[in-house]
Design a protein around this motif. Structure first.
Motif, PDB file in Angstrom:
ATOM      1  N   ARG A   1     -25.483  -8.805  10.701  1.00  0.00           N
ATOM      2  CA  ARG A   1     -24.042  -8.686  10.881  1.00  0.00           C
ATOM      3  C   ARG A   1     -23.298  -9.056   9.610  1.00  0.00           C
ATOM      4  O   ARG A   1     -22.236  -8.562   9.316  1.00  0.00           O
ATOM      5  CB  ARG A   1     -23.601  -9.589  12.029  1.00  0.00           C
ATOM      6  N   GLU A   2     -23.947  -9.978   8.841  1.00  0.00           N
ATOM      7  CA  GLU A   2     -23.256 -10.421   7.627  1.00  0.00           C
ATOM      8  C   GLU A   2     -23.098  -9.267   6.643  1.00  0.00           C
ATOM      9  O   GLU A   2     -22.047  -9.057   6.082  1.00  0.00           O
ATOM     10  CB  GLU A   2     -24.063 -11.557   6.994  1.00  0.00           C
ATOM     11  N   THR A   3     -24.186  -8.516   6.424  1.00  0.00           N
ATOM     12  CA  THR A   3     -24.089  -7.441   5.441  1.00  0.00           C
ATOM     13  C   THR A   3     -23.105  -6.389   5.900  1.00  0.00           C
ATOM     14  O   THR A   3     -22.396  -5.796   5.090  1.00  0.00           O
ATOM     15  CB  THR A   3     -25.448  -6.781   5.214  1.00  0.00           C
ATOM     16  N   ASP A   4     -23.055  -6.161   7.233  1.00  0.00           N
ATOM     17  CA  ASP A   4     -22.130  -5.156   7.733  1.00  0.00           C
ATOM     18  C   ASP A   4     -20.685  -5.550   7.418  1.00  0.00           C
ATOM     19  O   ASP A   4     -19.898  -4.759   6.912  1.00  0.00           O
ATOM     20  CB  ASP A   4     -22.330  -5.000   9.242  1.00  0.00           C
ATOM     21  N   LEU A   5     -20.346  -6.798   7.692  1.00  0.00           N
ATOM     22  CA  LEU A   5     -18.981  -7.245   7.467  1.00  0.00           C
ATOM     23  C   LEU A   5     -18.656  -7.306   5.983  1.00  0.00           C
ATOM     24  O   LEU A   5     -17.607  -6.849   5.526  1.00  0.00           O
ATOM     25  CB  LEU A   5     -18.787  -8.627   8.115  1.00  0.00           C
ATOM     26  N   THR A   6     -19.627  -7.864   5.215  1.00  0.00           N
ATOM     27  CA  THR A   6     -19.383  -7.961   3.772  1.00  0.00           C
ATOM     28  C   THR A   6     -19.190  -6.585   3.179  1.00  0.00           C
ATOM     29  O   THR A   6     -18.344  -6.369   2.318  1.00  0.00           O
ATOM     30  CB  THR A   6     -20.576  -8.610   3.059  1.00  0.00           C
ATOM     31  N   GLU A   7     -20.012  -5.631   3.714  1.00  0.00           N
ATOM     32  CA  GLU A   7     -19.895  -4.265   3.197  1.00  0.00           C
ATOM     33  C   GLU A   7     -18.502  -3.735   3.438  1.00  0.00           C
ATOM     34  O   GLU A   7     -17.872  -3.155   2.557  1.00  0.00           O
ATOM     35  CB  GLU A   7     -20.910  -3.409   3.946  1.00  0.00           C
ATOM     36  N   LYS A   8     -18.012  -3.972   4.665  1.00  0.00           N
ATOM     37  CA  LYS A   8     -16.680  -3.458   4.975  1.00  0.00           C
ATOM     38  C   LYS A   8     -15.633  -4.090   4.072  1.00  0.00           C
ATOM     39  O   LYS A   8     -14.733  -3.415   3.578  1.00  0.00           O
ATOM     40  CB  LYS A   8     -16.358  -3.760   6.438  1.00  0.00           C
ATOM     41  N   VAL A   9     -15.762  -5.404   3.875  1.00  0.00           N
ATOM     42  CA  VAL A   9     -14.767  -6.090   3.036  1.00  0.00           C
ATOM     43  C   VAL A   9     -14.821  -5.565   1.614  1.00  0.00           C
ATOM     44  O   VAL A   9     -13.790  -5.286   0.992  1.00  0.00           O
ATOM     45  CB  VAL A   9     -15.012  -7.619   3.072  1.00  0.00           C
ATOM     46  N   GLU A  10     -16.041  -5.413   1.102  1.00  0.00           N
ATOM     47  CA  GLU A  10     -16.162  -4.933  -0.277  1.00  0.00           C
ATOM     48  C   GLU A  10     -15.620  -3.520  -0.419  1.00  0.00           C
ATOM     49  O   GLU A  10     -14.972  -3.178  -1.414  1.00  0.00           O
ATOM     50  CB  GLU A  10     -17.625  -4.967  -0.719  1.00  0.00           C
ATOM     51  N   ALA A  11     -15.886  -2.673   0.595  1.00  0.00           N
ATOM     52  CA  ALA A  11     -15.375  -1.300   0.537  1.00  0.00           C
ATOM     53  C   ALA A  11     -13.855  -1.312   0.516  1.00  0.00           C
ATOM     54  O   ALA A  11     -13.219  -0.587  -0.249  1.00  0.00           O
ATOM     55  CB  ALA A  11     -15.888  -0.519   1.748  1.00  0.00           C
ATOM     56  N   PHE A  12     -13.280  -2.161   1.344  1.00  0.00           N
ATOM     57  CA  PHE A  12     -11.829  -2.257   1.384  1.00  0.00           C
ATOM     58  C   PHE A  12     -11.275  -2.719   0.042  1.00  0.00           C
ATOM     59  O   PHE A  12     -10.286  -2.188  -0.458  1.00  0.00           O
ATOM     60  CB  PHE A  12     -11.447  -3.228   2.508  1.00  0.00           C
ATOM     61  N   LEU A  13     -11.921  -3.725  -0.545  1.00  0.00           N
ATOM     62  CA  LEU A  13     -11.443  -4.243  -1.825  1.00  0.00           C
ATOM     63  C   LEU A  13     -11.494  -3.180  -2.909  1.00  0.00           C
ATOM     64  O   LEU A  13     -10.569  -3.027  -3.703  1.00  0.00           O
ATOM     65  CB  LEU A  13     -12.292  -5.442  -2.258  1.00  0.00           C
ATOM     66  N   SER A  14     -12.608  -2.439  -2.954  1.00  0.00           N
ATOM     67  CA  SER A  14     -12.698  -1.440  -4.025  1.00  0.00           C
ATOM     68  C   SER A  14     -11.709  -0.318  -3.793  1.00  0.00           C
ATOM     69  O   SER A  14     -11.156   0.240  -4.727  1.00  0.00           O
ATOM     70  CB  SER A  14     -14.113  -0.893  -4.143  1.00  0.00           C
ATOM     71  N   ASP A  15     -11.423  -0.002  -2.532  1.00  0.00           N
ATOM     72  CA  ASP A  15     -10.390   0.975  -2.221  1.00  0.00           C
ATOM     73  C   ASP A  15      -9.039   0.527  -2.740  1.00  0.00           C
ATOM     74  O   ASP A  15      -8.282   1.296  -3.322  1.00  0.00           O
ATOM     75  CB  ASP A  15     -10.303   1.136  -0.703  1.00  0.00           C
ATOM     76  N   LEU A  16      -8.752  -0.747  -2.502  1.00  0.00           N
ATOM     77  CA  LEU A  16      -7.480  -1.295  -2.974  1.00  0.00           C
ATOM     78  C   LEU A  16      -7.380  -1.207  -4.481  1.00  0.00           C
ATOM     79  O   LEU A  16      -6.370  -0.818  -5.035  1.00  0.00           O
ATOM     80  CB  LEU A  16      -7.353  -2.763  -2.550  1.00  0.00           C
ATOM     81  N   LYS A  17      -8.485  -1.562  -5.153  1.00  0.00           N
ATOM     82  CA  LYS A  17      -8.431  -1.564  -6.617  1.00  0.00           C
ATOM     83  C   LYS A  17      -8.195  -0.160  -7.132  1.00  0.00           C
ATOM     84  O   LYS A  17      -7.450   0.056  -8.061  1.00  0.00           O
ATOM     85  CB  LYS A  17      -9.763  -2.088  -7.188  1.00  0.00           C
ATOM     86  N   ARG A  18      -8.866   0.800  -6.489  1.00  0.00           N
ATOM     87  CA  ARG A  18      -8.730   2.171  -6.977  1.00  0.00           C
ATOM     88  C   ARG A  18      -7.370   2.744  -6.682  1.00  0.00           C
ATOM     89  O   ARG A  18      -6.836   3.532  -7.442  1.00  0.00           O
ATOM     90  CB  ARG A  18      -9.784   3.052  -6.299  1.00  0.00           C
ATOM     91  N   GLY A  19      -6.796   2.363  -5.558  1.00  0.00           N
ATOM     92  CA  GLY A  19      -5.586   3.020  -5.088  1.00  0.00           C
ATOM     93  C   GLY A  19      -4.329   2.618  -5.822  1.00  0.00           C
ATOM     94  O   GLY A  19      -3.246   3.076  -5.519  1.00  0.00           O
ATOM     95  N   GLY A  20      -4.454   1.769  -6.812  1.00  0.00           N
ATOM     96  CA  GLY A  20      -3.236   1.284  -7.435  1.00  0.00           C
ATOM     97  C   GLY A  20      -2.897   1.952  -8.738  1.00  0.00           C
ATOM     98  O   GLY A  20      -2.398   1.338  -9.660  1.00  0.00           O
ATOM     99  N   SER A  21      -3.168   3.250  -8.862  1.00  0.00           N
ATOM    100  CA  SER A  21      -2.942   3.881 -10.161  1.00  0.00           C
ATOM    101  C   SER A  21      -1.481   4.179 -10.396  1.00  0.00           C
ATOM    102  O   SER A  21      -1.102   4.612 -11.450  1.00  0.00           O
ATOM    103  CB  SER A  21      -3.737   5.169 -10.244  1.00  0.00           C
ATOM    104  N   GLY A  22      -0.654   3.964  -9.405  1.00  0.00           N
ATOM    105  CA  GLY A  22       0.767   4.169  -9.644  1.00  0.00           C
ATOM    106  C   GLY A  22       1.270   5.512  -9.188  1.00  0.00           C
ATOM    107  O   GLY A  22       2.460   5.721  -9.050  1.00  0.00           O
ATOM    108  N   THR A  23       0.368   6.443  -8.940  1.00  0.00           N
ATOM    109  CA  THR A  23       0.857   7.727  -8.456  1.00  0.00           C
ATOM    110  C   THR A  23       1.174   7.645  -6.979  1.00  0.00           C
ATOM    111  O   THR A  23       1.418   8.615  -6.342  1.00  0.00           O
ATOM    112  CB  THR A  23      -0.228   8.803  -8.618  1.00  0.00           C
ATOM    113  N   GLY A  24       1.183   6.445  -6.472  1.00  0.00           N
ATOM    114  CA  GLY A  24       1.322   6.288  -5.019  1.00  0.00           C
ATOM    115  C   GLY A  24      -0.055   5.918  -4.538  1.00  0.00           C
ATOM    116  O   GLY A  24      -1.042   6.451  -5.029  1.00  0.00           O
TER     117      GLY A  24
END
Lengths: 383, 423
Positions: free
Chosen positions: A34-57
């Protein structure tokens, strides 16, 4: 320095993983699968956030970000092993700090975390049986008469707390899903026929707002294109496809056409604690032009955009993106000798705003501080 | 003789009395000592929504054998009284080459105007005057005609043609008025060669005095206003403002410049190139970032297309916005303008008299996607590409002209003085 701290967290996570089989200290992530599943989700969310901030919206709208954050927090509540409210709050705070650090300009993440922390406090207080009012903001009078604060350390264990918290988070999620519709439902109260409405850039909330009004009334919309990303073009095509008479203007023509505009309706990225806005760049000019012509400025902002930050942090307020949007690399000979700036956000002071329309109704900018005190607990302002 | 006393751009059709023009007033009391001239014939290019006016215009152009340029694209309803042309359909496509009616220098000039190759009020006026010099030197008086009358009549179709290519600017209107006056004042006993020499001389003088020397005078006064350590904001590409900054830099003032630019013309890049070439340290932003950059700015220098008689400054679209934001941040706004751009018209908003540029300029391709590609097909979508806007005088702190530094509201005083000189 922010990247290294998340790496350190990674290291502790993997080390606790190894220790998982032997000892289980409270406040750590659950067992191996269960730990890897949750960590995976959190990490995926974090990398999404990092990528999504290019300013084009962002790659996703703010509403989506809010929903995903809340869903993730619910998952953390459900899967992490915790014994008392204090432990849960610690875990959520830690994860929350990581999430905010991934994309500091995406304030909805921090707002949702604070909402969940408030929910935990409330549920804890309810379980303890004390009335909610007593734990509300301490007035000066209460401070004097109560003779010192009782240390609230959230260490008591309640069996039903987990279920209550998860139920409350579910309610929050339902509320989030209905925000755009709730705002759009108020459209007919604010738009009459044959109006000329001006907006800037692209806001999904304003789009829904205008489309809802257009079902019953005929009016004209002027969209400022908001260079250099020109999100206004997308907004204009979407509105005109729905049968709204739309005109696209350049940013430079905002003051020139403002004399014929009846209302200015905009969306925003964040509503700050003093009632000001952090909105897409060009909004301050629009607000000044509206003030000059005494045109009302209406901001459509759902409650999850309300953030307890104040606008006085000079170095953290602005976000910049690559200047090649402004001066492309084709201008090679002068590029090296010129400073080019491409800020993404603008600060709009609360004096220029007439009305906020949120999913719980309309408010004046002077009322925002009160709403904020109802949404967030003052100890959570700093995550 | 109902002559154009004001700066309106349309000449009287030859041999035709003005019939049902929508003039605002009729009184024409041209007394040489009091200047109460109020002939206000509305120029045709702001009456496009009136079918009578259009018919009259078509007849006039037919008589002068000039093709008529057609409107393009869906026009926003607020601007249905203005013309909107497409750059892809220049007027010269409908002309036969060589044209019997229009002098080739004028044809070339018209094409340069309509394609935007010659842009900026000073550049357009100078190009116009050079083309007229060419026309005059190639001119021969036909027999039985007087040079002073015939030459003026010869120029009329040229002016209509240029007007069709791109509506005339205020500075061009004033230059044309000056030339016409000079031509009509040629005494009849002059021989043709002498007359032509005199006219060419006059045009040279005009350019030298009103444009070149004026720029020098303005630069001299402006340098007093530039201090060391200043951060100066400029908008777009004004030849006069660039000249001032280069002069100040050469005189040794230490300052840096922030160039603000806007879509779709992006003229600021040209100004940026010129300033960087001189060695001035520059910053470049788009107009939407102006409220971010304004706290750093100590002064704003703006150029003008024309100064109207009620004190409003007509300039490139976006200028009023910059003046507005500068006022909000308490930054002084200085407008630099030569006196030959002063205009007797009055205007209070940017709608009644403006120019609409090609709407296709707004279309942009980002990351392979062109959002507005088929905007003509979408029934309710309009694109608006304004060229000019007017800045109210309360936003402007000072106007620097070749006659000195005046407040915005003193423009009619200067005009009165100028008119007395002319008459």
């Amino acid at each position: 320095h922010k990247i290294t701290s998340s790496c350190k967290h990674e290291a502790t996570l993997s080390s606790t993983n190894q220790k998982a089989a032997c000892s289980r200290s409270p406040g750590t992530m659950p067992g191996p699968y269960r730990e890897t599943d949750l960590t995976e989700k959190v990490e995926a969310f974090l990398s999404d956030l990092k990528r999504g901030g290019s300013g084009t919206g962002p790659l996703r709208g703010s509403a989506e970000t809010a929903r995903e954050t809340t869903a993730l927090l619910r998952r953390i509540t459900a899967q992490v092993r915790w014994s008392s409210a204090g432990d849960l709050m610690e875990v959520i705070r830690k994860e929350g700090r990581r999430m905010s650090a991934a994309q500091p300009s995406e304030t909805t993440v921090g707002n949702m975390i604070r909402r969940v922390l408030k929910i935990i406090r409330e549920e804890y207080a309810r379980s303890r049986g004390s009335s909610e009012e007593a734990d509300q903001q301490e007035s000066l009078h209460k401070l004097l008469t109560s003779g010192g604060l009782s240390e609230e350390n959230f260490r008591q264990y309640f069996t039903a707390l987990k279920a209550n918290v998860i139920e409350a988070i579910n309610e929050l999620l339902t509320e989030l899903e209905g925000t755009t519709d709730n705002i759009a439902m108020q459209a007919l109260e604010h738009i009459h026929s044959n109006e000329v409405i001006m907006t800037i850039g692209r806001s999904r909330t304003v789009e829904a707002f205008l489309k809802d009004a257009a079902r019953k009334r005929k009016f004209h919309v002027i969209v400022a294109e908001c260079a250099p990303f020109c999100q206004g073009h997308e907004m204009a095509t979407s509105l005109s496809k729905d049968g709204i008479e739309t005109t696209v203007i350049t940013d430079a023509a905002i003051f020139a056409v403002m004399s014929r505009v009846n209302k200015v309706i905009i969306g925003t990225q964040t509503v700050l604690a003093n009632g000001g806005l952090r909105a897409v760049n060009g909004t301050h000019t629009l607000a000044l032009a509206a003030k000059h012509h005494s045109t009302p400025l209406i901001v459509c902002a759902p409650m999850f955009k309300l953030s307890p930050q104040f606008p006085n942090e000079e170095d953290t307020f602005h976000k910049f993106v690559s200047p090649h949007e402004v001066l492309p690399f084709t201008e090679g000979e002068i590029l090296s000798k010129v400073n080019v700036h491409c800020p993404v956000f603008d600060y709009v002071p609360p004096e220029l705003i007439t009305l906020f329309i949120s999913n719980i109704g309309g408010h004046a900018p002077s009322y925002i501080y009160r709403l904020m005190s109802e949404l967030y607990h003052p100890e959570d302002h700093e995550l | 003789m109902a002559d154009d006393v004001t700066g309106s751009h349309v000449t009287i059709p030859h041999g035709q009395k003005s019939k049902t023009f929508k003039s605002t007033s009729e009184a024409v009391v041209v007394n040489t000592h009091t200047v109460f001239s109020v002939v206000k014939r509305l120029p045709e290019h702001i009456q496009v929504d009136d079918p009578d006016v259009l018919k009259k215009l078509a007849k006039k152009l037919e008589r002068q054998q000039i093709p008529r340029r057609l409107d393009y694209g869906y026009k926003v309803s607020l601007f249905s009284h203005l013309l909107q042309y497409s750059r892809k359909a220049p007027l010269t496509q409908q002309l036969s080459i060589p044209s019997a009616v229009i002098h080739p220098a004028i044809v070339r000039l018209g094409l340069q105007y309509s394609q935007g190759i010659v842009a900026g009020s000073n550049a357009r006026s100078i190009a116009l005057l050079h083309a007229f010099k060419q026309v005059i030197s190639d001119y021969t008086t036909p027999s039985n005609e007087e040079l002073s009358r015939d030459l003026v009549n010869k120029l009329k179709p040229y002016i209509s043609f240029l007007n069709q290519c791109r509506p005339l600017s205020a500075s061009m209107g004033n230059a044309i008025k000056y030339i016409k006056k000079e031509i009509s004042n040629i005494p009849s006993q002059f021989k043709e060669d002498d007359a032509k020499k005199k006219l060419l001389n006059c045009i040279e003088c005009f350019i030298e005095e009103k444009i070149v020397l004026a720029a020098k005078a303005i630069a001299k006064s402006s340098i007093e206003k530039i201090n060391d350590g200043d951060v100066i904001l400029v908008y777009g590409c004004s030849s006069l403002v660039n000249h001032i900054l280069c002069e100040a830099f050469e005189k040794g003032r230490k300052f840096r410049v922030i160039v603000v630019d806007s879509r779709p013309r992006l003229e600021g890049r040209e100004a940026l190139r010129r300033l960087v070439q001189k060695g001035i340290s520059c910053t470049y932003v788009l107009i939407s970032a102006v409220s971010y950059i304004l706290p750093e700015v100590s002064k704003v220098f703006l150029g003008a297309h024309a100064l109207l008689a009620n004190g409003y400054v007509m300039s490139r679209v976006g200028t009023s916005q910059i003046a507005l934001v500068a006022k909000a941040f308490n930054v002084p706004v200085l407008v630099c303008c030569e006196t030959y751009k002063f205009c007797e018209r009055v205007q209070t908003d940017s709608f009644v008299s403006n120019e609409l540029d090609d709407p296709d300029d707004l279309i942009v391709t980002r990351k392979g996607e062109t959002q507005l590609k088929d905007w003509q097909q979408v029934p309710r979508l309009g694109l608006l590409n304004l060229v000019y806007d007017v800045t109210p005088p309360d936003f402007v702190d000072l106007v620097i002209t070749d006659l000195g530094m005046i407040p915005c509201t003193s423009v009619p005083v200067v005009l009165r003085v100028k008119n007395v000189d002319l008459l």
